[in-house]
Write a protein that holds these residues in place. Sequence first.
Motif, PDB file in Angstrom:
ATOM      1  N   HIS B 342       0.834  -1.202   0.000  1.00 40.00           N
ATOM      2  CA  HIS B 342       0.000   0.000   0.000  1.00 40.00           C
ATOM      3  C   HIS B 342       0.876   1.261   0.000  1.00 40.00           C
ATOM      4  CE1 HIS B 342      -3.100   2.883   1.215  1.00 40.00           C
ATOM      5  NE2 HIS B 342      -3.941   2.001   0.688  1.00 40.00           N
ATOM      6  N   TYR B 344       0.507   4.042   1.385  1.00 41.42           N
ATOM      7  CA  TYR B 344       0.685   4.653   2.710  1.00 41.42           C
ATOM      8  C   TYR B 344       1.905   4.082   3.430  1.00 41.42           C
ATOM      9  CZ  TYR B 344       0.146   5.681   7.622  1.00 41.42           C
ATOM     10  OH  TYR B 344       0.409   6.067   8.900  1.00 41.42           O
ATOM     11  N   ASP B 345       2.064   2.749   3.352  1.00 42.82           N
ATOM     12  CA  ASP B 345       3.202   2.102   4.026  1.00 42.82           C
ATOM     13  C   ASP B 345       4.527   2.620   3.473  1.00 42.82           C
ATOM     14  OD1 ASP B 345       1.767   0.476   5.795  1.00 42.82           O
ATOM     15  OD2 ASP B 345       1.445  -1.061   4.276  1.00 42.82           O
ATOM     16  N   THR B 359       1.504  10.527  -0.546  1.00 43.51           N
ATOM     17  CA  THR B 359       0.779   9.293  -0.826  1.00 43.51           C
ATOM     18  C   THR B 359      -0.713   9.583  -0.785  1.00 43.51           C
ATOM     19  OG1 THR B 359       0.639   8.664   1.493  1.00 43.51           O
ATOM     20  CG2 THR B 359       2.533   7.857   0.273  1.00 43.51           C
ATOM     21  N   SER B 374      -6.458   2.840  -5.197  1.00 44.47           N
ATOM     22  CA  SER B 374      -6.919   3.707  -4.110  1.00 44.47           C
ATOM     23  C   SER B 374      -5.955   4.878  -3.897  1.00 44.47           C
ATOM     24  CB  SER B 374      -7.080   2.913  -2.823  1.00 44.47           C
ATOM     25  OG  SER B 374      -5.839   2.404  -2.425  1.00 44.47           O
TER      26      SER B 374
END
Lengths: 138, 405
Positions: B342, B344-345, B359, B374
């Motif tokens: 993802h 975000y990670d 992000t 997403s």
Amino acid sequence: MKIKEIQDEIVEEFSHFEDWKEKYEYLIELGNSIELIDKQNKIDSNLIKGCQSKLWLYAELQNDKIIYTADSEAIITKGIAAILLRVFSNQTAKDILNSDIKYIEAIGLKEHLSPTRANGLVSMIRQIKYYALALNTN
Amino acid sequence: MSFDINKIRSDFPILKRKINGSSFIYFDNAATSQKPNIVIDSISDYYKNYNSNIHRGVHTISQEATDAYENARAKVQKHFNVLNSHEIIFTSGTTHSINLVANGFQDLLCDKDEIIISGLEHHSNIVPWQMMSEKNGAKIKIIPINENGELDMKIYDNILNSRTKLVFVNHVSNALGIINPIKTIIEKAHKVNAAVLIDGAQACAHFKTDLQELNADFYTTSAHKLCGPTGIGMLYGKEKWLKKLPPYQGGGEMISDVTFEKTTYAELPHKFEAGTPNVSGAIAFGVALDYLNGIGFENICEYESSLLKYATEKLKLVPNLKIYGESINKTSVISFNIEGIHAYDIGALLDKFGIAVRTGQHCAQPIMDHFGISGTVRVSLSFYNTKKEIDSLYNSLKQTISMLS
């Protein structure tokens, strides 16, 4: 174990880490071991708002104790959820409502408490407490 | 003038910061640019030496402040090669400019009219028109994007007609960095007598635009994207359009005569600059343009192109990395994902290495929906970034991926 005892235990575990890398590696490990939300509960109405990655949280009452389950698209978010679930899951609503979250600061993840971090931690804590209020049988 | 990267970097105090013990690397330039000392100092100089309300005072510092403010307008005019200085309106930024135009067109359009918006738009470009459409019933049509993230110009030809009154396109898309064919879009719109508003927020930091040559009816940008401060931007409008639009906000500065029965509005540009303006911001905006022109946009363009090429090649060496929007016509933005991880990670861990990337959806959910994702990790480069920083990104990204897999 009582909430405070588990929190102290987590603080103790995190105190051994030398740098952020070890801490985040552990967070990722915790994320992979989280008690996953049941597929049927992984629905939009259980999504937590304020998170960049989707994050689901569910709670149910079992023998007067609240069992929380969660999942997220992002592993770090899952790790953070795991740290919360380990503390608050399988506790009574009353104990959950009377608890604080100072341990998050103590393990050096205070940055995640900022509402601008977009990881949903603040919203998740709020939702955990809402569930406790709603499921409080006393 | 030669392009001296070390000298340039020394102009930006923030680049000396350490984050988590690592040298700070700023790759979020599409969100906002960093500020050189000369811009920062101009703000403190204003407040220390000639802070004053403008256009009214007869005293010395009020005149100094007025001169500096109007001089800043002249700098913006010159930079964009605008015919008249009163065609430059100082706004709080792009969002304010777009709302100003949308508010004006609310009265000019009715339910038989149509407007066209590109499918590459930022949220702030979509919402004001939806709000306008709720009030006047005008229909909103969209130019969709193809798999490369480019506008589908065939569909544009199909939806453009005599009912089209307004076309809104960003010069460069903020999520993907793609440069849109705005010259063609404007020419075609003018054939059906539609006005065109171009959002230049993502373009102005990377290249210079001649607004007379472009022939857009409206053009807007935010100073903070081009080394200036936040809270200030400009709306260019052709005189005939600015005269046609009703004022957006009422207040001081924008009136010429007020009685309880009737108010006569001030001449351009003051008609659209109600209240005490952001004087220090406008002055610093002018200084930022001077700074960039001092380096030279040709030099900036050339340097950024080589950085983008280097970064794209380097990132492509990372296994399972997919870049979105690989058009040849793009500014220095790379939007990507790593399969199975993802965004975000990646962003959260790169931050730990001292690297700032963006992000998420980049305020462009429709574009993300188009790709069925997403969000992405967005690396946006500026002329003060270096190949060495890109190497650090590559190394940190590899470590990040190994931590996450």
